[in-house]
Design a protein around this motif. Structure first.
Motif, mmCIF file in Angstrom:
data_model
loop_
_atom_site.group_PDB
_atom_site.id
_atom_site.type_symbol
_atom_site.label_atom_id
_atom_site.label_comp_id
_atom_site.label_asym_id
_atom_site.label_seq_id
_atom_site.Cartn_x
_atom_site.Cartn_y
_atom_site.Cartn_z
ATOM 1 N N PHE A 82 -36.472 31.038 -30.420
ATOM 2 C CA PHE A 82 -35.536 30.375 -29.121
ATOM 3 C C PHE A 82 -34.223 30.433 -29.436
ATOM 4 N N TRP A 83 -33.880 29.953 -30.484
ATOM 5 C CA TRP A 83 -32.466 29.941 -30.824
ATOM 6 C C TRP A 83 -31.685 31.452 -30.987
ATOM 7 N N GLY A 84 -32.521 32.310 -31.454
ATOM 8 C CA GLY A 84 -31.958 33.558 -31.544
ATOM 9 C C GLY A 84 -31.991 34.320 -30.308
ATOM 10 N N PHE A 85 -32.876 34.091 -29.473
ATOM 11 C CA PHE A 85 -32.749 34.530 -28.154
ATOM 12 C C PHE A 85 -31.791 34.032 -27.300
ATOM 13 N N GLY A 86 -31.470 32.743 -27.407
ATOM 14 C CA GLY A 86 -30.467 32.149 -26.585
ATOM 15 C C GLY A 86 -29.093 32.644 -27.173
ATOM 16 N N ALA A 87 -28.884 32.766 -28.462
ATOM 17 C CA ALA A 87 -27.722 33.352 -28.934
ATOM 18 C C ALA A 87 -27.461 34.681 -28.652
ATOM 19 N N LEU A 88 -28.452 35.452 -28.356
ATOM 20 C CA LEU A 88 -28.270 36.933 -28.346
ATOM 21 C C LEU A 88 -28.158 37.289 -26.561
ATOM 22 N N THR A 89 -28.510 36.369 -26.061
ATOM 23 C CA THR A 89 -28.233 36.628 -24.519
ATOM 24 C C THR A 89 -27.242 35.853 -24.133
ATOM 25 N N ALA A 90 -26.563 35.022 -24.901
ATOM 26 C CA ALA A 90 -25.434 34.301 -24.269
ATOM 27 C C ALA A 90 -24.207 34.863 -24.135
ATOM 28 N N GLU A 91 -23.214 34.496 -23.280
ATOM 29 C CA GLU A 91 -22.095 35.070 -22.902
ATOM 30 C C GLU A 91 -21.368 35.532 -24.155
#
Length: 202
Positions: A82-91
């Motif tokens: 979840f954390w990695g996904f959120g980081a990679l898709t963030a602005e």
């Protein structure tokens, strides 16, 4: 006479077995009860999944601890996805969501495989079940995973692990209770056999 005797034997077997399903049914009821008593904090369906995992793992307290540890590891692995996904898709990164999810899942799974020889963490399939429950509950709860707000999935992980602990406890009590009852019935059967045996001729 023979038919009547068989029916009596079948009824006797049924009555001796009957306490097993009654006991299991009563114990199983404690899982949804735990959900109700905690205001829904404990997840009943995850508890039942964990209960099944206890029996698959071997039905000992050590096996239960092993399952709980692997579920916790699986939940932690999910959190990292979840954390990695959120980081990679963030602005700033702006990865394609599908690519980001596949990459994070594959990378975390790759790392998890190194634990298959680690004590209490070697049941990798239990990691996957714990992770699956974490993904499922987090999605059903309507929560979103963002790198900036880890609390959004940390709470889900804690609830999944606690639900696993409830399921493991219920399964452990079931295993102990059934084992003791089976031993008691076996001892009673041996006593009956020795009583009914004809005395040896002098």
């Amino acid at each position: 006479y023979h038919s009547t005797n068989m029916q009596e034997n079948n009824m006797d077997k049924f009555l001796k077995y009957l306490p097993h399903p009654i006991f299991v049914g009563v114990m199983a009821a404690f899982i949804p009860l735990a959900q109700q008593l905690t205001g829904g904090y404990i997840i009943a369906w995850a508890g039942f999944a964990a209960c099944a995992c206890y029996f698959i793992a071997g039905c000992t307290i050590k096996d239960g601890i092993n399952v709980l540890a692997c579920w916790a590891a699986g939940a932690a692995a999910s959190m990292s996805i979840f954390w990695g996904f959120g980081a990679l898709t963030a602005e700033g990164m702006a990865w394609n969501p599908t690519v980001a999810l596949c990459f994070c899942t594959g990378f975390v799974t790759f790392l998890a495989m190194f634990f298959e020889n680690a004590k209490f963490l070697q049941l990798i399939p239990q990691w996957f079940i714990g992770a699956a429950c974490m993904f499922a509950f987090h999605s059903l709860a309507g929560a979103t995973a963002t790198a900036a707000n880890p609390a959004s999935y940390l709470d889900s992980g804690v609830r999944v692990v606690l639900s696993c602990a409830v399921g493991q406890t219920v399964a452990c009590v079931i295993a102990i209770g059934r084992t003791k009852y089976a031993a008691m019935m076996a001892a009673g059967s041996d006593t009956d056999d020795s009583t009914d045996a004809e005395p040896e001729a002098a």
